[in-house]
Design a protein around this motif. Structure first.
Motif, mmCIF file in Angstrom:
data_model
loop_
_atom_site.group_PDB
_atom_site.id
_atom_site.type_symbol
_atom_site.label_atom_id
_atom_site.label_comp_id
_atom_site.label_asym_id
_atom_site.label_seq_id
_atom_site.Cartn_x
_atom_site.Cartn_y
_atom_site.Cartn_z
ATOM 1 N N PRO A 63 0.808 -1.232 0.000
ATOM 2 C CA PRO A 63 0.000 0.000 0.000
ATOM 3 C C PRO A 63 0.839 1.280 0.000
ATOM 4 C CG PRO A 63 0.055 -0.923 2.212
ATOM 5 C CD PRO A 63 0.800 -1.893 1.340
ATOM 6 N N TRP A 64 1.738 1.384 -0.975
ATOM 7 C CA TRP A 64 2.566 2.598 -1.047
ATOM 8 C C TRP A 64 1.713 3.852 -1.187
ATOM 9 C CZ3 TRP A 64 7.220 1.661 0.472
ATOM 10 C CH2 TRP A 64 7.925 0.520 0.084
ATOM 11 N N GLN A 65 0.544 3.730 -1.858
ATOM 12 C CA GLN A 65 -0.264 4.908 -2.144
ATOM 13 C C GLN A 65 -0.686 5.637 -0.875
ATOM 14 O OE1 GLN A 65 -1.358 1.814 -2.429
ATOM 15 N NE2 GLN A 65 -3.241 1.694 -1.229
ATOM 16 N N GLN A 66 -0.690 4.953 0.260
ATOM 17 C CA GLN A 66 -1.104 5.611 1.504
ATOM 18 C C GLN A 66 -0.106 6.676 1.936
ATOM 19 O OE1 GLN A 66 -2.482 3.046 4.631
ATOM 20 N NE2 GLN A 66 -3.125 1.454 3.210
ATOM 21 N N GLN A 67 1.186 6.403 1.731
ATOM 22 C CA GLN A 67 2.226 7.384 2.083
ATOM 23 C C GLN A 67 3.366 7.259 1.065
ATOM 24 O OE1 GLN A 67 2.200 9.793 4.164
ATOM 25 N NE2 GLN A 67 0.413 9.294 5.416
ATOM 26 N N PHE A 68 3.057 7.466 -0.209
ATOM 27 C CA PHE A 68 4.049 7.249 -1.264
ATOM 28 C C PHE A 68 5.230 8.213 -1.114
ATOM 29 C CE2 PHE A 68 6.066 7.349 -5.364
ATOM 30 C CZ PHE A 68 5.953 6.046 -5.838
ATOM 31 N N GLY A 69 4.935 9.493 -0.948
ATOM 32 C CA GLY A 69 6.006 10.479 -0.845
ATOM 33 C C GLY A 69 6.906 10.242 0.350
ATOM 34 N N PHE A 70 6.302 9.962 1.509
ATOM 35 C CA PHE A 70 7.072 9.716 2.719
ATOM 36 C C PHE A 70 7.947 8.475 2.566
ATOM 37 C CE2 PHE A 70 7.355 7.593 6.900
ATOM 38 C CZ PHE A 70 8.032 8.569 7.615
ATOM 39 N N SER A 71 7.388 7.409 2.000
ATOM 40 C CA SER A 71 8.146 6.173 1.807
ATOM 41 C C SER A 71 9.281 6.384 0.805
ATOM 42 C CB SER A 71 7.216 5.056 1.313
ATOM 43 O OG SER A 71 6.166 4.838 2.221
ATOM 44 N N PHE A 72 8.997 7.107 -0.259
ATOM 45 C CA PHE A 72 10.021 7.381 -1.274
ATOM 46 C C PHE A 72 11.174 8.185 -0.677
ATOM 47 C CE2 PHE A 72 11.818 9.982 -4.711
ATOM 48 C CZ PHE A 72 12.145 9.002 -5.639
ATOM 49 N N LEU A 73 10.862 9.159 0.151
ATOM 50 C CA LEU A 73 11.914 9.961 0.785
ATOM 51 C C LEU A 73 12.768 9.119 1.726
ATOM 52 C CD1 LEU A 73 10.028 13.295 1.610
ATOM 53 C CD2 LEU A 73 11.830 12.952 -0.086
ATOM 54 N N ASN A 74 12.145 8.225 2.475
ATOM 55 C CA ASN A 74 12.905 7.357 3.377
ATOM 56 C C ASN A 74 13.874 6.473 2.610
ATOM 57 O OD1 ASN A 74 12.273 7.093 6.488
ATOM 58 N ND2 ASN A 74 10.375 7.740 5.518
ATOM 59 N N LEU A 75 13.373 5.791 1.586
ATOM 60 C CA LEU A 75 14.227 4.897 0.807
ATOM 61 C C LEU A 75 15.301 5.676 0.047
ATOM 62 C CD1 LEU A 75 11.447 2.506 -0.544
ATOM 63 C CD2 LEU A 75 13.215 1.939 1.143
ATOM 64 N N SER A 76 14.937 6.850 -0.455
ATOM 65 C CA SER A 76 15.912 7.665 -1.194
ATOM 66 C C SER A 76 17.008 8.192 -0.276
ATOM 67 C CB SER A 76 15.201 8.833 -1.883
ATOM 68 O OG SER A 76 14.294 8.362 -2.861
ATOM 69 N N SER A 77 16.653 8.530 0.959
ATOM 70 C CA SER A 77 17.674 9.011 1.898
ATOM 71 C C SER A 77 18.668 7.903 2.215
ATOM 72 C CB SER A 77 17.009 9.519 3.187
ATOM 73 O OG SER A 77 16.442 8.452 3.938
ATOM 74 N N LEU A 78 18.172 6.673 2.320
ATOM 75 C CA LEU A 78 19.058 5.523 2.543
ATOM 76 C C LEU A 78 19.972 5.314 1.343
ATOM 77 C CD1 LEU A 78 19.777 3.078 4.384
ATOM 78 C CD2 LEU A 78 18.012 1.796 3.157
#
Length: 364
Positions: free
Chosen positions: A253-268
């Motif tokens: 369910p990425w659509q629930q917090q897509f931006g937040f999840s993308f930022l977390n993975l991108s920061s890693l």
């Protein structure tokens, strides 16, 4: 920044076949394998054998209600239900938000129930117990008021069940094994962006592009910045594509917090890209060995191979993002930005250190 260098670095990696193996085929294959093999670890069999205790806070509307509740509570004890009185509603809700409690009961004319995430078995146990508990309370009240047996006043549990008003707004379905390993494998394989960092300038040296860029009017720092951004674009693309694929195939369910999840993975991803680039300044062979050790330790402590405790996750950059992503997707808890801040802070330190070393070298 130099757009030509950014695109050169990006396209150079896109044309490399190993990029698709590392950041597309391997992650998807492991998602399928691990998700299929370890389905039992995410099923109900383990929960049925060991149900975690449910912490319950309650507030009664008046002293009489509180006395009745506590009297019946002593007669109907349940080892998996831990009741504790709160001074007022504010204190109980605060405990609920801080995860110090799982359930809050407001005892008045009706019984209002608010809760955090519970398993299906915990929810069934809680509701069944509360129905029986308040059935007994109403029977005692009826017996005292009309001087009759409780059974003559209340005929069935269904009537008493209506008294319970359950707020399930904080409940979400738990992650399946496929969903868990979708998140874990994306996080795990973007750790290997460290290898791209190690090869960031080595590949350009072998292809003689770095030498040509060095004698151009572009400054050395611009070359460093642009090359790094070009590699970041590849990392962003890999994260985005994997998120879209796993949402389609495994229903994450990425659509629930897509931006937040993308930022977390991108920061890693940015942190490990900067780590690889920094270790290249120490020496490629030494940097490769250190990188492999760091990746394996970070993956182990961060829950890349199997679920681990929050205490272990605190010692891994991967754990810093895995925990917040799981909470964002499968609970209604507030978003936690700590992982993004920590990863980007360490990434900036690594990048600045790498830039200082490269700028002081006589040969790039």
């Amino acid at each position: 920044m130099n757009r030509t260098i950014i695109m050169r670095a990006f396209i150079q990696q896109v044309r490399d076949k190993s990029t698709y193996i590392y950041f597309l085929l391997f992650p998807l294959a492991l998602m399928l394998i691990l998700g299929s093999i370890l389905q039992g670890a995410f099923g109900t069999s383990e929960i049925e054998n060991k149900i975690d205790p449910i912490q319950i806070r309650y507030v009664a509307a008046d002293k009489q209600k509180a006395a009745q509740f506590e009297t019946v509570l002593k007669e109907f004890s349940a080892p998996k239900l831990v009741f504790k009185a709160s001074e007022d509603e504010k204190q109980a809700i605060q405990a609920l938000k801080k995860q110090q409690a799982d359930v809050y009961l407001s005892i008045g004319k009706d019984i209002d129930v608010q809760m955090n995430e519970l398993t299906d078995i915990q929810f069934t146990l809680l509701k069944s117990y509360l129905v029986e508990l308040f059935q007994t309370i109403h029977r005692l009240e009826g017996a005292q008021r009309f001087d009759q047996a409780p059974e003559e006043i209340f005929g069935s549990n269904k009537e008493l069940d209506k008294v319970l008003v359950v707020d399930q707004s904080n409940l979400k379905k738990p992650a399946t094994s496929y969903q868990y390993y979708s998140v874990a494998m994306i996080a795990l394989f973007i750790l290997y962006m460290a290898e791209n960092g190690l090869e960031m300038f080595g590949r350009s040296r072998r292809h003689k592009t770095l030498q040509r860029e060095a004698i151009s009017p572009v400054s050395r720092q611009q070359i460093i910045n642009s090359t790094f951004v070009g590699h970041m674009l590849l990392g962003f693309s890999a994260v985005f594509v994997l998120m879209v694929i796993t949402q389609t195939i495994f229903d994450v369910p990425w659509q629930q917090q897509f931006g937040f999840s993308f930022l977390n993975l991108s920061s890693l991803m940015i942190l490990f890209l900067a780590l690889g680039a920094f270790l290249e300044t120490v020496g490629k062979e030494v940097g490769t060995g250190i990188t492999q050790i760091i990746i394996q330790v970070a993956a182990f402590l961060g829950g890349g191979y199997f679920p681990v405790s929050e205490g272990m996750m605190n010692f891994s950059p991967m754990g810093w993002v895995m925990g917040p992503i799981r909470e964002a997707l499968w609970t209604n808890n507030p978003l936690q930005w700590r992982g993004i801040i920590l990863n980007l802070t360490f990434a900036v330190v690594m990048f600045l250190s790498m830039s200082i070393v490269l700028n002081r070298r006589e040969e790039f």
